[in-house]
Motif scaffolding. Structure first.
Motif, mmCIF file in Angstrom:
data_model
loop_
_atom_site.group_PDB
_atom_site.id
_atom_site.type_symbol
_atom_site.label_atom_id
_atom_site.label_comp_id
_atom_site.label_asym_id
_atom_site.label_seq_id
_atom_site.Cartn_x
_atom_site.Cartn_y
_atom_site.Cartn_z
ATOM 1 N N CYS A 158 0.933 -0.978 -0.099
ATOM 2 C CA CYS A 158 -0.078 -0.120 0.138
ATOM 3 C C CYS A 158 0.690 1.187 0.014
ATOM 4 O O CYS A 158 1.943 1.332 0.191
ATOM 5 N N CYS A 191 -0.187 3.847 1.836
ATOM 6 C CA CYS A 191 -0.662 4.885 2.806
ATOM 7 C C CYS A 191 0.501 4.912 3.816
ATOM 8 O O CYS A 191 1.425 4.367 4.087
ATOM 9 N N CYS A 224 -7.358 2.740 6.533
ATOM 10 C CA CYS A 224 -7.108 2.687 5.034
ATOM 11 C C CYS A 224 -7.604 1.457 4.585
ATOM 12 O O CYS A 224 -7.636 0.400 5.026
ATOM 13 N N CYS A 233 -5.441 -1.237 2.586
ATOM 14 C CA CYS A 233 -4.505 -2.332 3.223
ATOM 15 C C CYS A 233 -5.060 -2.664 4.765
ATOM 16 O O CYS A 233 -4.781 -3.729 5.196
HETATM 17 ZN ZN LIG Z 1 -2.835 1.422 3.015
#
Ligand SMILES: [Zn+2]
Length: 291
Positions: A226, A228, A265, A268
């Motif tokens: 991911c 994030c 998130c 993920c």
């Molecule tokens: Zn994420």
């Protein structure tokens, strides 16, 4: 001609584990992830290749992305307004929509991102493969064969493309190349979904194209990752006023407890928690930012 073969199994399970996807939604997302992995390998492009659906149908968004040719992530969202059709048809799920294939260049400084390239194709075929074949033929002038096959928690994709002719190719060479591409098409049409989903690429390709010399490049692994981070999440929260954040802080909606802001998130499943001190620090002038 050249081609790519991909099989996603564990990486797919990992990507789809954060959402309770109905089978047909998981299937569309799986094929789109396989597609970006195939495309990213074929164009040797450093950056992100993303495929996103846009349409008025109940499946509002599907996004699949492959970064640096091996990092995959993806998500699908649908509306709760109507029951989601059980059909696997892209028309039923996405409506009269479009697919956008984007190439987002990687730059040393992520804040000064260069303009992405984006190609659009209308959804006229029930299946992803048919729509993407048309995209490559019409937009890139690359005759393309694309197949996907799913088996339980895995998806396998095969992409074949006819390379552009040499500038000085003779009529005879062009005819031969056309005949060869046609033959490859007929051979590929004999491949069943069960074979594509189960066979290893060495076995599959040497069986299918037994009459022709074949060169296999070394395989590469694909990973879920991911994009994030706590810093990005904090930057997003800073779009709210201090008062709005303090109100959010006091809400008591499990799993969030009063006294914290919980941001999870969707891609993920990772959660970041921010407390009153974190919010205070967001609004202190001159606080150094870490990038
Ligand atoms: Zn994420």
């Amino acid at each position: 001609m050249r081609g790519q073969w991909v099989r996603l199994d564990e990486v797919l399970t990992r990507i789809e584990s954060h959402q309770d996807y109905p089978g047909n939604v998981a299937g569309v997302l799986a094929e789109m992830l396989a597609a970006v992995a195939l495309v990213a390998d074929g164009i040797k492009f450093q950056g992100a290749v993303s495929l996103q659906s846009r349409g008025p149908g109940p499946l509002t968004t599907v996004l699949a992305e492959c970064r640096s040719r091996h990092l995959l992530r993806g998500i699908a969202r649908w509306t709760d307004a109507d029951p989601l059709p059980e059909s696997e048809s892209l028309h039923a799920l996405l409506g009269n929509g479009q697919l956008a294939l984007s190439l987002i260049p990687e730059t040393a400084d992520s804040r000064s991102q260069r303009a992405p390239y984006q190609g659009l194709v209308g959804i006229t075929d029930q299946h992803l493969a048919g729509n993407l074949e048309r995209y490559f033929q019409d937009s890139e002038q690359l005759p393309t064969l694309l197949r996907f096959a799913r088996d339980g928690d895995s998806v396998t994709g095969l992409l074949l493309q006819r390379m552009p002719d040499e500038d000085d190719a003779t009529e005879i060479e062009l005819d031969e190349a056309d005949a060869f591409w046609e033959e490859i098409g007929m051979l590929t049409a004999t491949l069943t979904d069960a074979e594509l989903a189960a066979l290893d690429p060495e076995v599959l390709l040497s069986r299918l194209y037994a009459e022709h010399p074949l060169t296999l490049q070394p395989p590469r692994s694909l990973t879920f990752q991911c994009t994030c981070s706590r810093v990005k999440t904090r930057d997003t929260l800073q779009a709210f006023s201090r008062e709005e954040l303090l109100d959010l802080l006091e809400e008591d909606i499990p799993p969030k407890a009063p006294g914290e802001i919980l941001v999870t998130c969707e891609i993920c499943g990772a959660s970041e928690r921010f407390d009153a001190f974190d919010i205070h620090m967001m609004f202190v002038p001159g606080t150094p930012r870490i990038h």
